[in-house]
Write an enzyme that holds these catalytic residues in place. Structure first.
Site, PDB file in Angstrom:
ATOM      1  CE1 TYR A  98       1.210  -0.309   4.564  1.00  0.00           C
ATOM      2  CE2 TYR A  98       0.099   1.969   4.468  1.00  0.00           C
ATOM      3  CZ  TYR A  98       1.011   0.959   5.043  1.00  0.00           C
ATOM      4  OH  TYR A  98       1.389   1.133   6.327  1.00  0.00           O
ATOM      5  CG  LEU A 102       8.346   2.566   4.771  1.00  0.00           C
ATOM      6  CD1 LEU A 102       7.857   1.299   4.296  1.00  0.00           C
ATOM      7  CD2 LEU A 102       7.157   3.320   4.928  1.00  0.00           C
ATOM      8  CE  LYS A 154       3.272   3.515   3.001  1.00  0.00           C
ATOM      9  NZ  LYS A 154       3.441   3.407   4.523  1.00  0.00           N
ATOM     10  CD  GLU A 160      10.130   2.033  10.489  1.00  0.00           C
ATOM     11  OE1 GLU A 160       9.944   2.949   9.902  1.00  0.00           O
ATOM     12  OE2 GLU A 160      10.041   0.708  10.076  1.00  0.00           O
TER      13      GLU A 160
HETATM   14  C1  LIG Z   1       6.500   1.976   9.541  1.00  0.00           C
HETATM   15  C2  LIG Z   1       6.467   3.208   9.015  1.00  0.00           C
HETATM   16  N1  LIG Z   1       7.724   4.029   9.020  1.00  0.00           N
HETATM   17  C3  LIG Z   1       7.688   5.215   8.589  1.00  0.00           C
HETATM   18  C4  LIG Z   1       6.626   5.702   7.873  1.00  0.00           C
HETATM   19  C5  LIG Z   1       6.916   7.074   7.297  1.00  0.00           C
HETATM   20  O1  LIG Z   1       6.657   6.938   5.895  1.00  0.00           O
HETATM   21  P1  LIG Z   1       6.178   7.948   5.046  1.00  0.00           P
HETATM   22  O2  LIG Z   1       6.999   9.321   5.241  1.00  0.00           O
HETATM   23  O3  LIG Z   1       6.452   7.890   3.509  1.00  0.00           O
HETATM   24  O4  LIG Z   1       4.873   8.237   5.253  1.00  0.00           O
HETATM   25  C6  LIG Z   1       5.477   4.822   7.743  1.00  0.00           C
HETATM   26  C7  LIG Z   1       4.270   5.466   7.093  1.00  0.00           C
HETATM   27  O5  LIG Z   1       3.295   4.992   7.090  1.00  0.00           O
HETATM   28  C8  LIG Z   1       5.383   3.517   8.521  1.00  0.00           C
HETATM   29  O6  LIG Z   1       4.353   3.201   8.318  1.00  0.00           O
END
Ligand SMILES: Cc1ncc(COP(=O)(O)O)c(C=O)c1O
Length: 275
Positions: free
Chosen positions: A27, A197, A141, A173
């Site tokens: 997603y 991510l 993701k 994270e």
């Molecule tokens: C586990 C995780 N880390 C980091 C992020 C941040 O990613 P982004 O800045 O692309 O939303 C997300 C976003 O949904 C996430 O689910």
């Protein structure tokens, strides 16, 4: 959904969709500011990467997907929104191996969204640390977010806003955002590998750091050092940039959002709103 714009109630998927049965899907969440998608190409690049990682050929081009997403926002009449896009390996009789003929399910919906409340920007949020028990492909993701939801639930039940994951003694994270810590004027954040991510907001924030001359070190922070951090903040599509001012019940730095957070938050708001 699968090439059609449908009323919400009519957008239903078969019970044996592999997204439902196996979390066999990927997603993206894209933020819309003033009716326009923010960093859409970065989201599409990451979607392609996630699809390749789970060996799912995308059934349509990313430009067609973006056109559909833009049309969704237009039809819903939303200026400030998040777009959720999901692609699964589709419906098939339940068995672990891929179906001979994959018919991916493609779904997108938009929801109104607003920036984090001013109170959070001014005072920051609280977090707890929890062991990172997720899989070893956190760079994908995937819709398999059970461990993320359990961690967030635990945080909220303990009166905190979010949880920061600790793996093998290092901060990885947060449950739906990347994490950064400031020590002596330098930002430290986990390097991009299989444990985090590759956040689009992380990428934007690092670009802003470059423009503002804020030094960044892409090195994981030992959990034991977090008590000495001057600042901690998280970055994500819906979260934007948010200071963590209480960690495991103790104040981070002064207990107020710090100067680096404030500088980056202001720069992020300016840039995302196209000012
Ligand atoms: C586990 C995780 N880390 C980091 C992020 C941040 O990613 P982004 O800045 O692309 O939303 C997300 C976003 O949904 C996430 O689910």
């Amino acid at each position: 959904m699968n090439g059609e714009f449908l009323p919400y109630e009519q957008a239903v998927i078969p019970v044996e969709d592999r997204g439902f049965i196996f979390a066999d899907g990927i997603y993206e969440v894209i933020r819309v500011y003033g009716g326009k998608m923010f960093r859409a190409e970065d989201h599409m690049a990451r979607l392609q990467r996630s699809a390749a990682a789970i060996r799912l050929p995308l059934p349509l081009s990313t430009s067609n997907l973006l056109q559909a997403a833009a049309e969704l926002v237009r039809r819903d009449g939303l200026d400030e929104a998040s777009i959720y896009l999901e692609i699964t390996r589709g419906p098939a009789p339940r068995t672990h191996t891929f179906p001979a003929e994959v018919r991916p399910t493609v779904v997108g919906f938009a929801r109104p969204v607003s920036a984090p409340a001013p109170n959070y920007i001014e005072n920051g949020a609280s977090a707890i640390t929890l062991p990172d028990e997720r899989w070893l492909r956190c760079d994908v993701k995937s819709v398999g977010l059970l461990l993320n939801t359990l961690a967030k639930q635990k945080a909220v039940e303990q009166g905190a806003y979010d949880a920061l994951f600790i793996r093998d003694g290092y901060l990885t994270e947060a449950t739906s955002s990347n994490a950064m810590a400031v020590f002596g004027g330098k930002i430290y954040t986990h390097p991009l590998n299989n444990l985090v991510l590759p956040g689009i907001t992380r990428k934007v924030v690092l670009e802003l750091c470059d423009q503002l001359g804020i030094p960044v070190v892409e090195e994981a922070v030992p959990a034991a050092e977090l008590v000495r951090a001057d600042e901690v903040f998280i970055t994500g599509t819906v979260t934007e940039v948010l200071a963590i001012t209480t960690l495991d019940g103790r104040p981070v730095g002064t207990g107020k959002p710090g100067p680096i957070f404030r500088q980056l938050h202001a720069a992020f708001v300016r840039y995302s709103r196209g000012q």
